[in-house]
Design a protein around this motif. Structure first.
Motif, short mmCIF file in Angstrom:
data_model
loop_
_atom_site.label_atom_id
_atom_site.label_comp_id
_atom_site.label_asym_id
_atom_site.label_seq_id
_atom_site.Cartn_x
_atom_site.Cartn_y
_atom_site.Cartn_z
N UNK A 1 93.46 -8.64 -67.64
CA UNK A 1 93.06 -9.86 -68.98
C UNK A 1 91.80 -9.78 -68.08
N UNK A 2 91.43 -8.90 -69.22
CA UNK A 2 89.71 -8.09 -69.54
C UNK A 2 88.97 -8.91 -70.39
N UNK A 3 87.91 -9.02 -70.62
CA UNK A 3 87.10 -9.07 -71.84
C UNK A 3 87.69 -8.79 -72.94
N UNK A 4 87.44 -7.30 -73.13
CA UNK A 4 88.44 -6.46 -74.20
C UNK A 4 89.36 -7.21 -75.22
N UNK A 5 90.41 -8.15 -73.78
CA UNK A 5 91.80 -8.56 -73.87
C UNK A 5 91.38 -10.35 -74.91
N UNK A 6 90.82 -11.02 -74.03
CA UNK A 6 89.65 -11.66 -74.58
C UNK A 6 89.31 -11.42 -76.73
N UNK A 7 88.72 -11.11 -76.26
CA UNK A 7 87.60 -10.94 -77.18
C UNK A 7 89.07 -10.30 -78.42
N UNK A 8 90.28 -9.39 -78.07
CA UNK A 8 91.62 -9.14 -79.70
C UNK A 8 91.97 -10.24 -79.18
N UNK A 9 92.57 -11.25 -78.64
CA UNK A 9 93.56 -12.15 -78.41
C UNK A 9 92.63 -13.05 -79.01
N UNK A 10 91.37 -13.36 -79.25
CA UNK A 10 90.52 -14.34 -80.13
C UNK A 10 90.73 -14.73 -80.91
N UNK A 11 91.00 -12.88 -81.91
CA UNK A 11 90.49 -12.28 -83.15
C UNK A 11 91.88 -12.69 -83.62
N UNK A 12 93.34 -12.54 -82.66
CA UNK A 12 94.47 -12.55 -83.07
C UNK A 12 94.61 -14.64 -83.74
N UNK A 13 93.94 -15.34 -82.74
CA UNK A 13 93.94 -16.46 -83.10
C UNK A 13 93.31 -16.71 -84.60
N UNK A 14 91.89 -15.84 -84.85
CA UNK A 14 91.36 -15.98 -85.89
C UNK A 14 91.67 -15.84 -87.32
N UNK A 15 92.90 -15.12 -87.38
CA UNK A 15 93.60 -14.12 -88.18
C UNK A 15 95.00 -15.23 -88.17
N UNK A 16 95.47 -15.59 -87.26
CA UNK A 16 96.76 -16.60 -87.83
C UNK A 16 96.38 -18.23 -88.29
N UNK A 17 94.73 -18.17 -87.37
CA UNK A 17 94.44 -19.90 -88.56
C UNK A 17 93.98 -19.18 -90.29
N UNK A 18 93.03 -18.35 -90.88
CA UNK A 18 92.95 -17.82 -91.37
C UNK A 18 94.29 -17.85 -92.56
N UNK A 19 95.13 -17.48 -91.77
CA UNK A 19 96.38 -17.08 -92.80
C UNK A 19 97.06 -18.70 -93.16
N UNK A 20 96.82 -19.62 -92.31
CA UNK A 20 96.75 -20.95 -92.44
C UNK A 20 96.47 -21.35 -93.33
N UNK A 21 94.79 -20.86 -92.97
CA UNK A 21 93.95 -21.36 -94.96
C UNK A 21 93.71 -22.81 -93.98
N UNK A 22 92.68 -22.14 -92.90
CA UNK A 22 92.31 -23.06 -91.67
C UNK A 22 91.63 -22.84 -90.94
N UNK A 23 90.29 -23.62 -90.63
CA UNK A 23 89.67 -23.31 -89.56
C UNK A 23 89.49 -23.92 -88.23
N UNK A 24 89.42 -22.88 -87.23
CA UNK A 24 89.99 -24.00 -86.01
C UNK A 24 88.27 -23.66 -84.92
N UNK A 25 88.17 -23.98 -83.59
CA UNK A 25 88.02 -23.91 -82.38
C UNK A 25 88.38 -23.04 -81.67
N UNK A 26 88.06 -21.96 -81.20
CA UNK A 26 88.27 -21.23 -79.64
C UNK A 26 88.04 -20.84 -78.78
#
Length: 159
Positions: A19-44
């Motif tokens: 788990x690197x900083x690049x992994x954290x960025x990529x994982x964070x963007x997965x959460x952003x995409x999933x939340x957008x798909x639900x039409x919701x805003x989240x904090x990560x």
């Protein structure tokens, strides 16, 4: 299998090989995409060894969301288990975290949404937290995002 056992099984399943900083960025963007798909805003918020690697408050969140993800992640930091597991552990004991946790509720909140960042061979090295939905939805989104990213990471390691 009861809910506490199921939650512990998730912690055995959702383990990173690296788990690197690049992994954290990529994982964070997965959460952003999933939340957008639900039409919701989240904090990560994603931390490794006390170092914030990713944080983002999507449109539709408020400053309180930052306080929420910190309260949840402190539970992971303290118990080395998901905030949902800690919530259910107290429930199984016939009480609540707020009533029996002996920690300041302004600093600690045992509701779903924070998950330990588990590294193979090392154990808990940080936390992965989402907030902005109900505790159960936050937990489910957190698990979904980690599971999805681990599948991506596994495919890349095999390539």
């Amino acid at each position: 299998m009861d809910l506490c056992e199921q939650l512990l099984e998730l912690e055995k399943e959702l383990v990173f090989s690296s788990f690197t900083s690049e992994d954290a960025l990529a994982l964070g963007l997965v959460f952003v995409r999933l939340a957008r798909e639900k039409g919701r805003g989240i904090g990560i918020k994603i931390e490794k060894n006390g170092h914030v690697l990713f944080t983002h408050l999507m449109d539709g969140t408020m400053p309180e969301n930052a306080a929420w993800y910190d309260r949840k992640k402190r539970v992971v930091d303290r118990y080395f288990h998901s905030s949902r597991y800690v919530e259910e552990m107290y429930r199984a004991l016939g009480t609540t975290f707020a009533a029996s946790g002996l920690l300041n509720p302004e600093q600690y909140q045992a509701v779903g949404g924070a998950f330990p960042l588990l590294l193979q061979g090392a154990g808990v090295i940080g936390s992965i937290t989402v907030c902005g939905l109900s505790g159960e939805e936050d937990h489910n989104l957190c698990v979904q995002g980690i599971r999805e990213y681990l599948q991506i990471q596994g495919r890349e390691e095999r390539a």
